[in-house]
Design a protein around this motif. Sequence first.
Motif, PDB file in Angstrom:
ATOM      1  N   GLN A 140       0.581  -1.359   0.142  1.00 35.50           N
ATOM      2  CA  GLN A 140       0.246   0.265   0.326  1.00 35.50           C
ATOM      3  C   GLN A 140       1.440   1.393  -0.257  1.00 35.50           C
ATOM      4  OE1 GLN A 140      -3.292  -0.096   2.670  1.00 35.50           O
ATOM      5  NE2 GLN A 140      -3.065  -1.910   2.699  1.00 35.50           N
ATOM      6  N   ASP A 141       1.714   1.434   0.361  1.00 34.21           N
ATOM      7  CA  ASP A 141       2.661   2.307   0.771  1.00 34.21           C
ATOM      8  C   ASP A 141       3.499   2.604  -0.201  1.00 34.21           C
ATOM      9  OD1 ASP A 141       2.161   2.505   3.623  1.00 34.21           O
ATOM     10  OD2 ASP A 141       4.168   1.718   4.543  1.00 34.21           O
ATOM     11  N   ALA A 142       3.336   2.031  -1.163  1.00 33.71           N
ATOM     12  CA  ALA A 142       4.534   2.052  -2.196  1.00 33.71           C
ATOM     13  C   ALA A 142       3.093   2.304  -3.215  1.00 33.71           C
ATOM     14  CB  ALA A 142       5.404   0.487  -3.084  1.00 33.71           C
ATOM     15  N   GLY A 143       1.698   2.432  -3.115  1.00 29.99           N
ATOM     16  CA  GLY A 143       1.198   3.078  -3.869  1.00 29.99           C
ATOM     17  C   GLY A 143       0.185   1.384  -4.676  1.00 29.99           C
ATOM     18  N   VAL A 144       0.411  -0.065  -4.764  1.00 31.97           N
ATOM     19  CA  VAL A 144       0.268  -0.556  -5.228  1.00 31.97           C
ATOM     20  C   VAL A 144      -0.481  -1.560  -3.561  1.00 31.97           C
ATOM     21  CG1 VAL A 144       0.675  -3.139  -6.019  1.00 31.97           C
ATOM     22  CG2 VAL A 144       2.614  -1.059  -6.322  1.00 31.97           C
ATOM     23  N   HIS A 145      -2.406  -1.768  -4.060  1.00 27.51           N
ATOM     24  CA  HIS A 145      -2.847  -2.615  -3.542  1.00 27.51           C
ATOM     25  C   HIS A 145      -3.466  -3.414  -4.101  1.00 27.51           C
ATOM     26  CE1 HIS A 145      -4.087   1.521  -1.472  1.00 27.51           C
ATOM     27  NE2 HIS A 145      -3.323   1.961  -3.096  1.00 27.51           N
ATOM     28  N   LEU A 146      -2.518  -4.278  -3.541  1.00 25.08           N
ATOM     29  CA  LEU A 146      -3.568  -6.078  -3.326  1.00 25.08           C
ATOM     30  C   LEU A 146      -4.850  -5.829  -3.988  1.00 25.08           C
ATOM     31  CD1 LEU A 146       0.052  -7.525  -1.512  1.00 25.08           C
ATOM     32  CD2 LEU A 146      -0.872  -7.021  -4.127  1.00 25.08           C
ATOM     33  N   PHE A 147      -5.546  -5.579  -2.694  1.00 25.33           N
ATOM     34  CA  PHE A 147      -7.165  -5.493  -2.323  1.00 25.33           C
ATOM     35  C   PHE A 147      -7.996  -5.091  -3.110  1.00 25.33           C
ATOM     36  CE2 PHE A 147      -4.065  -8.932   0.299  1.00 25.33           C
ATOM     37  CZ  PHE A 147      -5.010  -9.676   0.285  1.00 25.33           C
ATOM     38  N   ALA A 148      -9.140  -5.246  -3.774  1.00 27.52           N
ATOM     39  CA  ALA A 148     -10.319  -4.283  -4.568  1.00 27.52           C
ATOM     40  C   ALA A 148     -11.198  -5.241  -3.815  1.00 27.52           C
ATOM     41  CB  ALA A 148      -9.477  -4.495  -5.396  1.00 27.52           C
ATOM     42  N   ASP A 149     -11.515  -5.297  -2.794  1.00 28.56           N
ATOM     43  CA  ASP A 149     -12.356  -6.327  -2.061  1.00 28.56           C
ATOM     44  C   ASP A 149     -12.909  -5.410  -0.691  1.00 28.56           C
ATOM     45  OD1 ASP A 149     -10.763  -6.368  -0.278  1.00 28.56           O
ATOM     46  OD2 ASP A 149     -11.145  -9.212  -0.715  1.00 28.56           O
ATOM     47  N   GLY A 150     -12.644  -4.241  -0.837  1.00 31.18           N
ATOM     48  CA  GLY A 150     -13.344  -3.543   0.236  1.00 31.18           C
ATOM     49  C   GLY A 150     -12.826  -3.513   1.626  1.00 31.18           C
ATOM     50  N   ARG A 151     -12.372  -5.013   1.562  1.00 29.90           N
ATOM     51  CA  ARG A 151     -11.973  -5.244   3.103  1.00 29.90           C
ATOM     52  C   ARG A 151     -11.152  -4.326   3.330  1.00 29.90           C
ATOM     53  NH1 ARG A 151      -8.183 -10.177   3.059  1.00 29.90           N
ATOM     54  NH2 ARG A 151      -9.887 -10.197   1.147  1.00 29.90           N
ATOM     55  N   TRP A 152     -11.094  -4.036   5.440  1.00 29.42           N
ATOM     56  CA  TRP A 152     -10.512  -3.438   6.040  1.00 29.42           C
ATOM     57  C   TRP A 152      -9.020  -3.512   5.855  1.00 29.42           C
ATOM     58  CZ3 TRP A 152     -12.171  -4.354  12.168  1.00 29.42           C
ATOM     59  CH2 TRP A 152     -13.937  -3.602  11.549  1.00 29.42           C
ATOM     60  N   SER A 153      -8.151  -2.392   6.080  1.00 29.97           N
ATOM     61  CA  SER A 153      -6.712  -2.230   6.151  1.00 29.97           C
ATOM     62  C   SER A 153      -6.118  -2.759   7.690  1.00 29.97           C
ATOM     63  CB  SER A 153      -6.785  -0.846   5.755  1.00 29.97           C
ATOM     64  OG  SER A 153      -5.190  -0.709   6.199  1.00 29.97           O
ATOM     65  N   GLY A 154      -5.368  -3.526   6.896  1.00 30.08           N
ATOM     66  CA  GLY A 154      -4.623  -4.987   8.562  1.00 30.08           C
ATOM     67  C   GLY A 154      -5.730  -6.048   7.924  1.00 30.08           C
ATOM     68  N   TYR A 155      -6.568  -6.245   7.246  1.00 22.06           N
ATOM     69  CA  TYR A 155      -7.171  -7.517   7.425  1.00 22.06           C
ATOM     70  C   TYR A 155      -6.896  -8.507   6.118  1.00 22.06           C
ATOM     71  CZ  TYR A 155     -11.933 -10.103   7.949  1.00 22.06           C
ATOM     72  OH  TYR A 155     -12.327 -11.408   8.551  1.00 22.06           O
ATOM     73  N   VAL A 156      -5.794  -9.112   6.445  1.00 26.21           N
ATOM     74  CA  VAL A 156      -5.212  -9.673   5.551  1.00 26.21           C
ATOM     75  C   VAL A 156      -4.823 -11.193   6.413  1.00 26.21           C
ATOM     76  CG1 VAL A 156      -3.179  -8.225   5.095  1.00 26.21           C
ATOM     77  CG2 VAL A 156      -3.491  -9.917   3.489  1.00 26.21           C
ATOM     78  N   THR A 157      -4.322 -12.126   5.793  1.00 25.46           N
ATOM     79  CA  THR A 157      -4.044 -13.437   6.531  1.00 25.46           C
ATOM     80  C   THR A 157      -2.200 -14.212   5.278  1.00 25.46           C
ATOM     81  OG1 THR A 157      -5.466 -15.614   6.159  1.00 25.46           O
ATOM     82  CG2 THR A 157      -5.694 -13.989   8.485  1.00 25.46           C
ATOM     83  N   PRO A 158      -1.515 -14.538   5.449  1.00 29.27           N
ATOM     84  CA  PRO A 158      -0.964 -14.852   4.736  1.00 29.27           C
ATOM     85  C   PRO A 158      -1.807 -15.811   3.566  1.00 29.27           C
ATOM     86  CG  PRO A 158       0.477 -16.053   6.685  1.00 29.27           C
ATOM     87  CD  PRO A 158      -0.963 -15.207   6.996  1.00 29.27           C
ATOM     88  N   MET A 159      -2.587 -16.926   3.499  1.00 29.93           N
ATOM     89  CA  MET A 159      -3.374 -17.655   3.293  1.00 29.93           C
ATOM     90  C   MET A 159      -4.490 -16.468   2.204  1.00 29.93           C
ATOM     91  SD  MET A 159      -3.125 -20.433   2.244  1.00 29.93           S
ATOM     92  CE  MET A 159      -4.795 -21.306   1.632  1.00 29.93           C
ATOM     93  N   ALA A 160      -4.772 -15.263   2.404  1.00 25.70           N
ATOM     94  CA  ALA A 160      -5.257 -13.850   1.890  1.00 25.70           C
ATOM     95  C   ALA A 160      -4.521 -13.159   0.945  1.00 25.70           C
ATOM     96  CB  ALA A 160      -6.406 -12.859   2.449  1.00 25.70           C
ATOM     97  N   LEU A 161      -3.243 -13.744   0.945  1.00 27.53           N
ATOM     98  CA  LEU A 161      -2.626 -13.378  -0.051  1.00 27.53           C
ATOM     99  C   LEU A 161      -2.456 -14.806  -1.150  1.00 27.53           C
ATOM    100  CD1 LEU A 161       0.606 -11.599   1.985  1.00 27.53           C
ATOM    101  CD2 LEU A 161      -1.015 -10.602   0.592  1.00 27.53           C
TER     102      LEU A 161
END
Length: 167
Positions: A140-161
């Motif tokens: 995110q800091d580098a301007g690359v947003h991985l998730f476009a599903d409306g999730r909360w910032s920080g709501y990510v696990t290794p399996m989500a990746l």
Amino acid sequence: MKHTHPLPGDIGLTQISGITGRLIRLGQWINGDGFADYQHAFLVLPDERLLEAQPGGARIKPLSAYDGSSVLYVCPEGLTEQQRTALCAAATVYVGVPYSFLDYLAIAAHRFHLPLPGLRRYVASTRHMICSQLVDQVYQDAGVHLFADGRWSGYVTPMALYNLLAR
């Protein structure tokens, strides 16, 4: 997109053995990821180094620390060299950021819609992070947003990746 040879800006996904790995597997199960195959994520840096969240604080260490381990390297499709450079520059800010097992519980509380005051702020905080939150925040800091599903910032696990980038 999967890689066999890691490039700066790639995300490494791997397993963790022992009680820590089992606790993370449990945390991911509670969060809906099942008893997932990947319990750890890190960011590949230039010069055969990586940044990872660890108990005791995020640190940079040699990529060779995972020699002999089964690591899956992934990145978003079409990641440019400019973005890879920005990712690596953004990563160094997070050296020393404390690890937080409580983030798994906070993520689970959000999943189960528990009405806890300040929960969103806690999950989104960059003062403490699990490994996958760290990787996502650097992106995110580098301007690359991985998730476009409306999730909360920080709501990510290794399996989500894994589910986003490797399936």
